[in-house]
Scaffold this active site. Structure first.
Site, short mmCIF file in Angstrom:
data_model
loop_
_atom_site.label_atom_id
_atom_site.label_comp_id
_atom_site.label_asym_id
_atom_site.label_seq_id
_atom_site.Cartn_x
_atom_site.Cartn_y
_atom_site.Cartn_z
CD GLU A 109 6.97 -16.12 -59.48
OE1 GLU A 109 7.06 -15.00 -60.00
OE2 GLU A 109 5.89 -16.71 -59.29
CD GLU B 138 6.18 -11.53 -56.70
OE1 GLU B 138 6.76 -11.55 -55.60
OE2 GLU B 138 6.68 -12.03 -57.72
N1 COA Z 1 11.73 -3.27 -63.46
C1 COA Z 1 12.22 -2.31 -64.27
N2 COA Z 1 13.40 -1.70 -64.04
C2 COA Z 1 14.10 -2.09 -62.96
C3 COA Z 1 13.64 -3.10 -62.09
C4 COA Z 1 12.40 -3.70 -62.37
N3 COA Z 1 11.89 -4.68 -61.61
N4 COA Z 1 14.53 -3.26 -61.09
C5 COA Z 1 15.53 -2.39 -61.35
N5 COA Z 1 15.26 -1.69 -62.48
C6 COA Z 1 16.09 -0.65 -63.09
C7 COA Z 1 15.97 0.66 -62.32
O1 COA Z 1 14.82 1.37 -62.73
C8 COA Z 1 17.26 1.32 -62.70
O2 COA Z 1 17.14 1.88 -64.00
P1 COA Z 1 17.72 3.38 -64.31
O3 COA Z 1 19.20 3.22 -64.10
O4 COA Z 1 17.31 3.59 -65.72
O5 COA Z 1 17.08 4.27 -63.32
C9 COA Z 1 18.25 0.16 -62.82
O6 COA Z 1 17.46 -1.01 -62.98
C10 COA Z 1 19.09 -0.02 -61.57
O7 COA Z 1 18.21 -0.14 -60.45
P2 COA Z 1 18.27 0.84 -59.17
O8 COA Z 1 16.91 0.81 -58.52
O9 COA Z 1 18.83 2.16 -59.55
O10 COA Z 1 19.33 0.06 -58.29
P3 COA Z 1 19.41 0.09 -56.70
O11 COA Z 1 20.69 -0.58 -56.34
O12 COA Z 1 19.15 1.42 -56.16
O13 COA Z 1 18.19 -0.87 -56.22
C11 COA Z 1 16.75 -2.79 -56.26
C12 COA Z 1 18.14 -2.21 -56.62
C13 COA Z 1 16.67 -4.22 -56.80
C14 COA Z 1 16.56 -2.79 -54.74
C15 COA Z 1 15.66 -1.91 -56.91
O14 COA Z 1 16.00 -1.73 -58.28
C16 COA Z 1 14.28 -2.49 -56.83
O15 COA Z 1 13.65 -2.47 -55.78
N6 COA Z 1 13.78 -2.98 -57.98
C17 COA Z 1 12.42 -3.47 -58.06
C18 COA Z 1 12.27 -4.87 -57.48
C19 COA Z 1 10.82 -5.32 -57.61
O16 COA Z 1 9.93 -4.89 -56.91
N7 COA Z 1 10.57 -6.19 -58.63
C20 COA Z 1 9.24 -6.61 -58.98
C21 COA Z 1 8.95 -7.92 -58.38
S1 COA Z 1 7.30 -8.40 -58.65
#
Ligand code: COA
Length: 250
Positions: free
Chosen positions: A122, A142
């Protein structure tokens, strides 16, 4: 990145720098993949105001710190858990910030890499030119989380890529890689990671050589005109064009 180290303020999760008429905004929570939290929203709001009002800034580039993401969306630790006063505040900021983003009449370039999810897309959609490195992955999770985009995405995405593809991406939550994003015209160009900022800077440097009023009016003619009928759009174009010649009409 060829930036001098001159941060304009002491923000915690945004770095804002100015160099040679370009404003550089860096989302800076790499440990959380630059997830967009309330602090980032507050700081980004201040930075966008500065960009809007500062005549020294002719064009801005947005990017994300760290190797893995431009922005992995709303911060899930704040998301859907805030007590109601905080929610009210969040909604207010969201409204203000996306309106502010879209009211900036200077060109905004998004330099995207890694994860560009939810609010990340966005933010990118509020920019005028989107460059993506080859490793970029886009997604709107979302609906899968039981909500809809809250930062304009349901309106900006179809305006950029069309109704059918926007619906497909939003309703399925399917992720899009850089090459497909290019085919969908979600991004202007796919480049190597190494070239991402240099190419963004090259574009910014080219744009800033032009008369800033002509640049601003050209941006407004296209972005505002797209929401109008052709007839109204032509009137807008005539007004904006005329105002360059007669500044008192502006
Ligand atoms: N909010 C808060 N923290 C987040 C985040 C988010 N949207 N996305 C990633 N992080 C944090 C993780 O909690 C992790 O923190 P930690 O090291 O303290 O545990 C760090 O960033 C690294 O992310 P991680 O999930 O370990 O990396 P990954 O390579 O396994 O996965 C993603 C990457 C992007 C696939 C996964 O982080 C994810 O699905 N994030 C959420 C995406 C989402 O749904 N966003 C909201 C949209 S409305």
């Amino acid at each position: 990145m060829r930036l001098i180290n001159n941060p304009v303020s002491n923000f915690k999760v945004i770095i804002y720098q100015k160099q040679n008429d370009i404003g550089y905004i860096t989302l800076n929570r790499p440990e959380a993949l630059n997830a967009y939290n309330l602090q980032m929203r507050d700081e980004l709001y201040q930075v966008l105001r500065a960009i809007k009002d500062d005549p020294e800034v002719k064009v801005a580039i947005l990017n994300g710190a760290g190797a893995r993401a431009f922005c992995a969306g709303a911060d899930l630790t704040e998301f859907l858990t805030a007590p109601s006063p905080a929610v009210a505040r969040q909604v207010r900021w969201e409204r203000d910030i996306w309106g502010l983003f879209l009211s900036i009449n200077k060109p905004l370039i998004a330099a995207l890499h890694g994860y560009v999810l939810g609010s990340g897309i966005e933010i990118a959609l509020c920019c005028d030119i989107r460059l993506a490195s080859e490793d970029t992955q886009f997604g709107l999770p979302e609906v899968g989380l039981g909500i809809i985009p809250a930062a304009g995405g349901s309106q900006t995405l179809p305006r950029i890529i069309g109704r059918a593809k926007a619906l497909e991406i939003l309703l399925t939550g399917r992720w899009i890689k850089a090459e497909e994003a290019l085919r969908l015209k979600l991004v202007n160009q796919v480049v190597s990671r190494k070239e991402l900022l240099p190419i963004a800077e090259r574009l910014a440097n080219k744009i800033k050589t032009h008369n800033p009023i002509a640049v601003s009016h050209a941006k407004q003619a296209i972005t505002r005109g797209l929401d109008l009928s052709l007839e109204q759009g032509l009137e807008l174009e005539a007004r904006l064009g005329g105002a360059i010649i007669s500044p008192q009409q502006r």
